[in-house]
Write a protein that holds these residues in place. Structure first.
Motif, PDB file in Angstrom:
ATOM      1  N   ALA A  87      -1.077   0.699  17.600  1.00  0.00           N
ATOM      2  CA  ALA A  87      -1.831   1.895  17.207  1.00  0.00           C
ATOM      3  C   ALA A  87      -1.599   2.244  15.734  1.00  0.00           C
ATOM      4  O   ALA A  87      -2.537   2.633  15.022  1.00  0.00           O
ATOM      5  N   GLN A  88      -0.368   2.095  15.259  1.00  0.00           N
ATOM      6  CA  GLN A  88      -0.077   2.402  13.850  1.00  0.00           C
ATOM      7  C   GLN A  88      -0.795   1.429  12.913  1.00  0.00           C
ATOM      8  O   GLN A  88      -1.315   1.842  11.876  1.00  0.00           O
ATOM      9  N   ILE A  89      -0.822   0.157  13.270  1.00  0.00           N
ATOM     10  CA  ILE A  89      -1.535  -0.823  12.438  1.00  0.00           C
ATOM     11  C   ILE A  89      -3.017  -0.495  12.410  1.00  0.00           C
ATOM     12  O   ILE A  89      -3.648  -0.531  11.349  1.00  0.00           O
ATOM     13  N   MET A 140       0.843  -1.179   0.000  1.00  0.00           N
ATOM     14  CA  MET A 140       0.000   0.000   0.000  1.00  0.00           C
ATOM     15  C   MET A 140       0.886   1.240   0.000  1.00  0.00           C
ATOM     16  O   MET A 140       1.827   1.327   0.783  1.00  0.00           O
ATOM     17  N   LYS A 141       0.606   2.154  -0.862  1.00  0.00           N
ATOM     18  CA  LYS A 141       1.378   3.395  -0.962  1.00  0.00           C
ATOM     19  C   LYS A 141       0.763   4.437  -0.038  1.00  0.00           C
ATOM     20  O   LYS A 141      -0.421   4.722  -0.106  1.00  0.00           O
ATOM     21  N   LEU A 142       1.613   4.975   0.835  1.00  0.00           N
ATOM     22  CA  LEU A 142       1.150   6.000   1.765  1.00  0.00           C
ATOM     23  C   LEU A 142       1.506   7.387   1.243  1.00  0.00           C
ATOM     24  O   LEU A 142       2.625   7.607   0.784  1.00  0.00           O
ATOM     25  N   THR A 143       0.570   8.295   1.355  1.00  0.00           N
ATOM     26  CA  THR A 143       0.841   9.692   1.035  1.00  0.00           C
ATOM     27  C   THR A 143       1.466  10.343   2.274  1.00  0.00           C
ATOM     28  O   THR A 143       1.382   9.776   3.383  1.00  0.00           O
ATOM     29  N   PRO A 144       2.062  11.515   2.129  1.00  0.00           N
ATOM     30  CA  PRO A 144       2.611  12.193   3.313  1.00  0.00           C
ATOM     31  C   PRO A 144       1.557  12.435   4.401  1.00  0.00           C
ATOM     32  O   PRO A 144       1.854  12.304   5.594  1.00  0.00           O
ATOM     33  N   ILE A 174       0.829  -5.133   5.548  1.00  0.00           N
ATOM     34  CA  ILE A 174       1.011  -4.272   6.724  1.00  0.00           C
ATOM     35  C   ILE A 174       2.489  -4.160   7.056  1.00  0.00           C
ATOM     36  O   ILE A 174       3.006  -3.064   7.295  1.00  0.00           O
ATOM     37  N   THR A 175       3.190  -5.304   7.030  1.00  0.00           N
ATOM     38  CA  THR A 175       4.620  -5.331   7.316  1.00  0.00           C
ATOM     39  C   THR A 175       5.390  -4.431   6.359  1.00  0.00           C
ATOM     40  O   THR A 175       6.214  -3.609   6.784  1.00  0.00           O
ATOM     41  N   GLU A 176       5.123  -4.579   5.072  1.00  0.00           N
ATOM     42  CA  GLU A 176       5.824  -3.786   4.052  1.00  0.00           C
ATOM     43  C   GLU A 176       5.486  -2.302   4.158  1.00  0.00           C
ATOM     44  O   GLU A 176       6.368  -1.451   4.035  1.00  0.00           O
ATOM     45  N   THR A 177       4.234  -1.988   4.384  1.00  0.00           N
ATOM     46  CA  THR A 177       3.809  -0.587   4.409  1.00  0.00           C
ATOM     47  C   THR A 177       4.388   0.151   5.606  1.00  0.00           C
ATOM     48  O   THR A 177       4.853   1.288   5.472  1.00  0.00           O
ATOM     49  N   LEU A 178       4.377  -0.489   6.761  1.00  0.00           N
ATOM     50  CA  LEU A 178       4.845   0.185   7.974  1.00  0.00           C
ATOM     51  C   LEU A 178       6.326  -0.057   8.265  1.00  0.00           C
ATOM     52  O   LEU A 178       6.903   0.624   9.119  1.00  0.00           O
ATOM     53  N   GLY A 179       6.931  -1.027   7.591  1.00  0.00           N
ATOM     54  CA  GLY A 179       8.341  -1.310   7.817  1.00  0.00           C
ATOM     55  C   GLY A 179       8.614  -1.878   9.202  1.00  0.00           C
ATOM     56  O   GLY A 179       9.606  -1.522   9.839  1.00  0.00           O
ATOM     57  N   VAL A 180       7.720  -2.756   9.659  1.00  0.00           N
ATOM     58  CA  VAL A 180       7.900  -3.387  10.965  1.00  0.00           C
ATOM     59  C   VAL A 180       8.025  -4.895  10.772  1.00  0.00           C
ATOM     60  O   VAL A 180       7.675  -5.428   9.724  1.00  0.00           O
ATOM     61  N   ARG A 230       7.426  -8.824  10.851  1.00  0.00           N
ATOM     62  CA  ARG A 230       6.222  -9.648  10.646  1.00  0.00           C
ATOM     63  C   ARG A 230       5.695 -10.176  11.973  1.00  0.00           C
ATOM     64  O   ARG A 230       4.486 -10.216  12.207  1.00  0.00           O
ATOM     65  N   SER A 231       6.599 -10.567  12.875  1.00  0.00           N
ATOM     66  CA  SER A 231       6.177 -11.077  14.182  1.00  0.00           C
ATOM     67  C   SER A 231       5.473  -9.982  14.988  1.00  0.00           C
ATOM     68  O   SER A 231       4.510 -10.252  15.707  1.00  0.00           O
ATOM     69  N   ASN A 232       5.951  -8.756  14.842  1.00  0.00           N
ATOM     70  CA  ASN A 232       5.339  -7.622  15.524  1.00  0.00           C
ATOM     71  C   ASN A 232       3.919  -7.380  14.987  1.00  0.00           C
ATOM     72  O   ASN A 232       3.001  -7.079  15.740  1.00  0.00           O
ATOM     73  N   VAL A 233       3.750  -7.559  13.687  1.00  0.00           N
ATOM     74  CA  VAL A 233       2.427  -7.398  13.076  1.00  0.00           C
ATOM     75  C   VAL A 233       1.484  -8.460  13.617  1.00  0.00           C
ATOM     76  O   VAL A 233       0.349  -8.160  14.009  1.00  0.00           O
ATOM     77  N   SER A 234       1.937  -9.700  13.683  1.00  0.00           N
ATOM     78  CA  SER A 234       1.092 -10.789  14.187  1.00  0.00           C
ATOM     79  C   SER A 234       0.652 -10.533  15.621  1.00  0.00           C
ATOM     80  O   SER A 234      -0.537 -10.675  15.961  1.00  0.00           O
ATOM     81  N   THR A 235       1.597 -10.158  16.464  1.00  0.00           N
ATOM     82  CA  THR A 235       1.287  -9.878  17.862  1.00  0.00           C
ATOM     83  C   THR A 235       0.328  -8.697  17.981  1.00  0.00           C
ATOM     84  O   THR A 235      -0.626  -8.731  18.758  1.00  0.00           O
TER      85      THR A 235
END
Length: 175
Positions: free
Chosen positions: A28-30, A1-5, A46-52, A54-59
């Motif tokens: 909160a960011q997710i 997903m491409k995020l705008t500023p 989600i992982t790619e978009t936020l740069g976090v 994968r384990s953090n995304v799952s949790t």
């Protein structure tokens, strides 16, 4: 997903606010990302978009699910789980308030009631301390009663009440 500023600014700020509310920044960011997303997202997106991680995304997703803020959806032809959140801010607020009541207010009221009951037989605790605990219990029970009444209002009535703000004082008489 491409995020705008603007989307980045919103997501970063929501993460900062989450930490002030006692919520992990990534959680909160997710949630903010899913709120802004037009379509459900899978964990990899989600992982790619936020740069976090994968384990953090799952949790984080599990925590959001425990708050009933995120649900799993399935897309035709894709075996992965996708996630979405409510888009109505009022529904989000209501869900968060219910969760906070269950996790924070209800256990506190239970503990305070136990303290007040136990204080009847307690000869060591000073009376002024017992009274303060009872006052906190009365306050919390008043909040709980108010919440139950407000929660039962139709949304249109609730919105009108909130928008009235301090004008309510005029309706009740100035004191």
């Amino acid at each position: 997903m491409k995020l705008t500023p603007i989307m980045e600014k919103y997501i970063l700020h929501w993460g900062e606010m989450g930490t002030r509310w006692g919520v992990n920044r990534t959680v909160a960011q997710i949630h903010a990302l899913l709120y802004l997303s037009a379509t459900p997202l899978n964990a990899e997106e989600i992982t790619e978009t936020l740069g976090v991680a994968r384990s953090n995304v799952s949790t984080s997703i599990k925590e959001l699910q425990s708050w009933r803020l995120v649900k799993v959806v399935h897309l035709l032809g894709d075996r992965r789980d996708h996630f979405e959140t409510m888009k109505d801010p009022w529904d989000l607020f209501d869900t968060i308030m219910q969760g906070r009541k269950q996790r924070e207010l209800d256990p506190t009221i239970t503990l305070l009631r136990e303290c007040v009951l136990d204080s009847d037989a307690d000869k060591e605790t000073p009376e002024n301390v017992k009274q303060r605990i009872k006052e906190v219990l009365d306050f919390m029970e008043t909040l709980d009663t108010w919440y139950g009444q407000i929660k039962g209002l139709p949304r249109t009535t609730l919105v009108k009440l909130i928008k009235l703000g301090a004008k309510v004082q005029g309706l009740l008489g100035k004191k």
